[in-house]
Enzyme design. Structure first.
Site, PDB file in Angstrom:
ATOM      1  N   TYR A  69     -81.849 -30.421  42.250  1.00 53.96           N
ATOM      2  CA  TYR A  69     -82.229 -29.137  42.837  1.00 53.96           C
ATOM      3  C   TYR A  69     -82.857 -29.399  44.209  1.00 53.96           C
ATOM      4  CZ  TYR A  69     -81.762 -26.750  38.262  1.00 53.96           C
ATOM      5  OH  TYR A  69     -81.307 -26.215  37.079  1.00 53.96           O
ATOM      6  N   PHE A 218     -78.793 -18.715  33.115  1.00 56.13           N
ATOM      7  CA  PHE A 218     -77.948 -17.620  33.600  1.00 56.13           C
ATOM      8  C   PHE A 218     -78.093 -16.378  32.720  1.00 56.13           C
ATOM      9  CE2 PHE A 218     -74.976 -21.173  35.186  1.00 56.13           C
ATOM     10  CZ  PHE A 218     -75.680 -21.280  36.376  1.00 56.13           C
ATOM     11  N   GLY A 222     -75.693 -13.936  34.373  1.00 57.97           N
ATOM     12  CA  GLY A 222     -74.460 -13.747  33.619  1.00 57.97           C
ATOM     13  C   GLY A 222     -73.322 -14.531  34.231  1.00 57.97           C
TER      14      GLY A 222
END
Length: 299
Positions: A69, A218, A222
């Site tokens: 990240y 998510f 989604g």
């Protein structure tokens, strides 16, 4: 930092092995910019540091991160280190290995022998002498293959004291069983949310039967995944949000938490307003009828 509140604890707690966490935590993927990795505009360093400290003040004691990240100017792990070290005793930091990015941002996948280097890089960036939880993040190309060699290598690092607990990420039920035959697993971190197929729901239920934490990612985005939520959601989600006077993101998080006491949430954000909304999602009580309507979207 100022005194903590119990906002993140409103949905209760769960245990990752011998570590107790509030069910609402924080994902670190969006700390570095408006979009993950190098896809967005870099966030102000002090804004991200302040957000992390505010999250802890709101009761967050479970942060999900990874050494990959990072953007050209920011690293999520090093922001966490700068903001929170020396770390609160109850703070659990989970990371993941197997995928990695080189200095140019290009992706690569580790061999079993390279996992130790990934673990040590997380230790260095976070300023820790051990990692609380390390998830083995399975690549898409291995969704039907064996993970035994990689998970076995992580189990050896656990035995060596570099890692306290192990989890798996983006796995099938068969891969979960394979991992559990090698070493204890405390959590499964898979994509999951409103509209998820029955295969994913079955794995969530299986984790509940085994007493394992199910940690969906998510849950808000989604199918948008790293790109974030779609510009338009289902009208059913909007209707529930209007009924409660909340955002669709809060509805999605509240529904996710309602799937079982073993289900955690790690919504990622670098926006202080979104952080506050995500935390209060733990207090949103959906009716049985509303929950059923939302669940039917994936039927």
């Amino acid at each position: 930092m100022s005194a903590r509140t119990n906002t993140a604890a409103a949905a209760g707690t769960w245990r990752l092995g011998d570590l107790t966490v509030n069910r609402v935590g924080l994902g670190a993927m969006r700390l570095t910019g408006t979009a993950p990795f190098d896809l967005g505009v870099p966030r102000e360093r002090e804004l991200s540091i302040g957000l992390l400290r505010r999250a802890v003040e709101l009761g967050v004691n479970h942060i999900d991160t990874a050494a990959f990240y990072f953007s050209a100017t920011r690293s999520a792990n090093e922001l966490i280190n700068r903001a929170l070290a020396p770390y609160p005793e109850d703070l659990v930091i989970a990371t993941k290995v197997w995928p990695a990015r080189d200095s140019s941002g290009a992706w690569w996948w580790a061999t079993p022998a390279q996992l130790r280097g990934q673990v040590e890089e997380n230790l260095r960036q976070l300023g820790r002498d051990h990692l609380d939880v390390v998830n083995l993040r399975v690549p898409p190309s291995r969704r039907t293959g064996s993970i035994a060699e990689h998970f076995g290598a992580l189990a050896e690092l656990r035995d060596a004291g570099l890692v306290r607990h192990l989890g798996v990420s983006h796995v099938t039920s068969g891969q979960l069983a394979e991992a559990r035959a090698i070493a204890p697993v405390v959590c499964v971190q898979n994509p999951y949310g409103i509209g998820s197929p029955e295969e994913d729901r079955s794995l969530l239920r299986r984790c509940g039967e085994l007493g394992l934490a199910f940690v969906p990612f998510f849950a808000i985005a989604g199918s948008g995944r790293e790109a974030g939520p779609a510009t338009r959601d289902s009208e059913t989600v909007y209707a529930v949000a209007r009924a409660h006077g909340v955002s669709v993101a809060q509805v999605r998080l509240a529904w996710t938490l309602r799937q079982g006491p073993h289900v955690l949430a790690i919504p990622g954000t670098g926006d202080p307003d979104h952080l506050a909304q995500n935390m209060t999602a733990a207090t949103l009580r959906l009716s049985d009828e509303e929950s059923a309507r939302l669940s039917s979207l994936g039927a």
